[in-house]
Motif scaffolding. Structure first.
Motif, PDB file in Angstrom:
ATOM      1  N   UNK A 201      14.366   3.514   5.254  1.00  0.00           N
ATOM      2  CA  UNK A 201      13.077   2.886   4.958  1.00  0.00           C
ATOM      3  C   UNK A 201      11.940   3.825   5.376  1.00  0.00           C
ATOM      4  N   UNK A 202      10.948   3.979   4.522  1.00  0.00           N
ATOM      5  CA  UNK A 202       9.819   4.846   4.848  1.00  0.00           C
ATOM      6  C   UNK A 202       9.969   6.275   4.360  1.00  0.00           C
ATOM      7  N   UNK A 203      11.134   6.599   3.793  1.00  0.00           N
ATOM      8  CA  UNK A 203      11.360   7.954   3.282  1.00  0.00           C
ATOM      9  C   UNK A 203      10.340   8.246   2.174  1.00  0.00           C
ATOM     10  N   UNK A 204       9.721   9.427   2.202  1.00  0.00           N
ATOM     11  CA  UNK A 204       8.672   9.704   1.200  1.00  0.00           C
ATOM     12  C   UNK A 204       9.238   9.751  -0.219  1.00  0.00           C
TER      13      UNK A 204
ATOM     14  N   UNK B  25      21.056   2.165  -1.610  1.00  0.00           N
ATOM     15  CA  UNK B  25      20.924   1.231  -0.497  1.00  0.00           C
ATOM     16  C   UNK B  25      19.809   1.750   0.403  1.00  0.00           C
ATOM     17  N   UNK B  26      19.015   0.837   0.925  1.00  0.00           N
ATOM     18  CA  UNK B  26      17.966   1.219   1.871  1.00  0.00           C
ATOM     19  C   UNK B  26      18.264   0.543   3.203  1.00  0.00           C
ATOM     20  N   UNK B  27      18.229   1.315   4.288  1.00  0.00           N
ATOM     21  CA  UNK B  27      18.457   0.741   5.616  1.00  0.00           C
ATOM     22  C   UNK B  27      17.172   0.845   6.437  1.00  0.00           C
ATOM     23  N   UNK B  28      17.018  -0.037   7.404  1.00  0.00           N
ATOM     24  CA  UNK B  28      15.794  -0.057   8.218  1.00  0.00           C
ATOM     25  C   UNK B  28      15.553   1.282   8.891  1.00  0.00           C
TER      26      UNK B  28
ATOM     27  N   UNK C 172       0.833  -1.195   0.000  1.00  0.00           N
ATOM     28  CA  UNK C 172       0.000   0.000   0.000  1.00  0.00           C
ATOM     29  C   UNK C 172       0.874   1.254   0.000  1.00  0.00           C
ATOM     30  N   UNK C 173       2.143   1.067   0.355  1.00  0.00           N
ATOM     31  CA  UNK C 173       3.007   2.231   0.543  1.00  0.00           C
ATOM     32  C   UNK C 173       3.815   2.570  -0.703  1.00  0.00           C
ATOM     33  N   UNK C 174       3.171   2.670  -1.843  1.00  0.00           N
ATOM     34  CA  UNK C 174       3.911   2.986  -3.068  1.00  0.00           C
ATOM     35  C   UNK C 174       4.571   4.364  -3.005  1.00  0.00           C
ATOM     36  N   UNK C 175       4.106   5.154  -2.040  1.00  0.00           N
ATOM     37  CA  UNK C 175       4.647   6.511  -1.922  1.00  0.00           C
ATOM     38  C   UNK C 175       5.800   6.589  -0.925  1.00  0.00           C
ATOM     39  N   UNK C 176       6.283   5.455  -0.471  1.00  0.00           N
ATOM     40  CA  UNK C 176       7.386   5.435   0.497  1.00  0.00           C
ATOM     41  C   UNK C 176       8.490   4.492   0.007  1.00  0.00           C
ATOM     42  N   UNK C 177       9.703   4.773   0.415  1.00  0.00           N
ATOM     43  CA  UNK C 177      10.822   3.882   0.101  1.00  0.00           C
ATOM     44  C   UNK C 177      10.738   2.641   0.993  1.00  0.00           C
ATOM     45  N   UNK C 178      10.828   1.481   0.356  1.00  0.00           N
ATOM     46  CA  UNK C 178      10.791   0.209   1.085  1.00  0.00           C
ATOM     47  C   UNK C 178      12.177  -0.426   1.065  1.00  0.00           C
ATOM     48  N   UNK C 179      12.410  -1.343   1.970  1.00  0.00           N
ATOM     49  CA  UNK C 179      13.689  -2.057   1.974  1.00  0.00           C
ATOM     50  C   UNK C 179      13.948  -2.692   0.611  1.00  0.00           C
ATOM     51  N   UNK C 180      12.898  -3.166  -0.033  1.00  0.00           N
ATOM     52  CA  UNK C 180      13.026  -3.817  -1.333  1.00  0.00           C
ATOM     53  C   UNK C 180      13.605  -2.917  -2.419  1.00  0.00           C
ATOM     54  N   UNK C 181      13.476  -1.593  -2.245  1.00  0.00           N
ATOM     55  CA  UNK C 181      14.071  -0.678  -3.234  1.00  0.00           C
ATOM     56  C   UNK C 181      15.591  -0.763  -3.245  1.00  0.00           C
TER      57      UNK C 181
END
Lengths: 340, 340
Positions: free
Chosen positions: B101-104, B132-135, B3-12
């Motif tokens: 993670x979670x960055x808009x 790189x994405x960190x928690x 649902x969070x397409x507007x946020x950076x996920x770890x998967x990015x």
């Protein structure tokens, strides 16, 4: 004034006296070379190149130290390998540190020494850098970004795009898969394993050099890092007029890697390596390249793992040991965060 | 699924599907150029250079957006300026992102757009990168590391080391000091100022080009960033057989910068700039260079601020407006963390 001479302070990132002492006492001490020692903001480099390869990677691995390597060695190997697989000779690296206030100076020195040792092995120079320090809690210990420059021959072959690949070409890899990812995971989770798993973290430029010297039929190379061999294979087939067929029985997966993969629920095909290169080689040269790789310390366990086929266009398939067949797709989400 | 397409996920940051969509939908979209669009791990670049300048910087500025710029613009300008002050023409940049993670996604796009705009202005290409994405909680929003390559003429002059400086040379700067540091501080502290302070954040390569074209007596250049003009002056004199004398009255410090420096207890001489270059020029060419700088939008407020003197060896001095004199030393600790 400061009792905490053994810890990184905000002042080490200020551009003032502490930054200068960090540069002299640590970076110049261990990385020493003519360009770096000038301590100017840009390194001035003798290059004499028509074409170069240029690549960057940030390293955020957790934990910082793991069997077979650490964040420093990884930052050197990773960038060197990205250059080497393009067919270029890696020459110069930059290294930028983002460090959490309070980070032990002893750990930083250990990391820098490890970078220095790996740079010597790979015969590259770390010629410029930067250090930023952020307040405690604003980053997780230390992140390192390395950027590299490699020199390409004027008439270099394209071994990066995959466009030169032909039906019948063989796929080779220089050893077991999944070691790095599982080494980090076991270190992170402090798993009690019978035998510890060593990361395969290694600079592959010398090995790659050998392959390029013995054959002019190397059609493609890529190091299989984040996303593992599976991701490289899925990408390599995507939108192409060929398919890829891999034999599962030809893949080497160490017993302890296999066990921990099963324990944690990972598919070794998608687990990160840091010292493995996939090569696609014209079939007439495949054995010659294989034999050459096997003679090098980083390629002792090389094997032919599959071939480019005139079916399954755009897809990679793997025949399983029990005779079945499954498609190799790209990873959908994050399998293992902070593995590199 | 997400649902969070507007946020950076770890998967990015996984190297899998989400990483690929981030690269295509954002980086390739805004940075588009032949080398980047290949999406290989190393950018292959046409360079034809004997000598290059190579520099790297990590940017951890807080807040990410401030009057006059943002972390993206800063990351481009900072690296371009480090190359330009070495006398090289900046050509190619790499850009590596470490994201929480979670960055808009909206903020990331704003930053990337800003980088793209600055790259266009400066006429450089962003040819390779990494993400790189960190928690959540493991880094503070976003850090960017940019590394740049510039081309040097075969017979380039040394304008980085300071070794060419002669007694009698004049010191020039292209405008007011302290703007960037105080812009960030006022944004960080949400100070209620009568007039907001704009960062001077700017790519200076075109301005520097002009100076190098009108005079062959440019003996030294450095951009006065972290540590401010004071640190550059202290370094420049250190261990040399000359002294530096600066006239305080010739320094431009904007009223609102002065006020906030007084309020927060900072000396503007040590406050970071991000669009200011100090030049040391042979006295016979000083006016010519000054006039050329003044004609460029980034040099309108240029002035001669002092000279190289045959006394005070190894030291920089400043004559104050009330007739006194004080030594300019290097910053001992951290004045302002995370200003760049």
């Amino acid at each position: 004034m400061h009792k905490q001479k053994d810890r990184i302070l905000l002042g080490h990132g200020s551009g003032g006296k502490l930054t200068h002492s960090l540069i002299s006492d640590l970076f110049v001490k261990y990385f020493s070379n003519t360009a770096l020692n000038q301590q100017t903001d840009s390194a001035i480099l003798d290059l004499e190149a028509d074409n170069i390869a240029f690549t960057t990677d940030s390293f955020v691995v957790d934990p910082l130290f793991f069997p077979g390597g650490d964040i420093g060695k990884l930052a050197i190997c990773g960038t060197i390998n990205d250059i080497a697989v393009s067919g270029a000779t890696p020459l110069f690296l930059s290294s930028s540190f983002i460090i959490e206030e309070g980070f032990p100076m002893e750990h930083l020195e250990k990391i820098v020494k490890s970078m220095s040792a790996e740079a010597k092995y790979a015969r590259i120079q770390i010629v410029t850098g930067d250090t930023k320090v952020v307040n405690k809690g604003k980053c997780d210990k230390i992140f390192i970004t390395t950027t590299g420059i490699g020199k390409l021959a004027k008439k270099h072959k394209d071994i990066s795009s995959g466009l030169k690949i032909k039906i019948g070409d063989k796929l080779l890899i220089n050893g077991s898969i999944g070691d790095h990812g599982m080494a980090v995971m076991s270190a992170r989770n402090e798993l009690n394993l019978k035998a510890s798993i060593d990361s395969d973290c290694a600079s592959l430029n010398h090995l790659i050099d050998i392959a390029l010297q013995v054959s002019d039929k190397i059609r493609f190379m890529r190091d299989a890092t984040r996303g593992g061999l599976g991701t490289v294979l899925a990408e390599l087939a995507k939108n192409r007029n060929y398919g890829i067929m891999i034999e599962e029985t030809s893949l080497i997966i160490k017993e302890n890697v296999k066990s921990i993969c099963e324990l944690l629920g990972f598919d070794p095909l998608y687990v990160a390596n840091e010292g493995k290169v996939l090569m696609v080689v014209g079939k007439e040269d495949a054995d010659k390249v294989l034999n050459a790789l096997k003679k090098h310390e980083k390629g002792k366990n090389s094997s032919i793992i599959g071939e480019i086929v005139d079916q399954y266009y755009g897809k990679s398939w793997i025949t399983t040991s029990i005779g079945g067949k499954r498609i190799i797709d790209m990873l959908a989400g994050e399998q293992l965060p902070r593995i590199c």
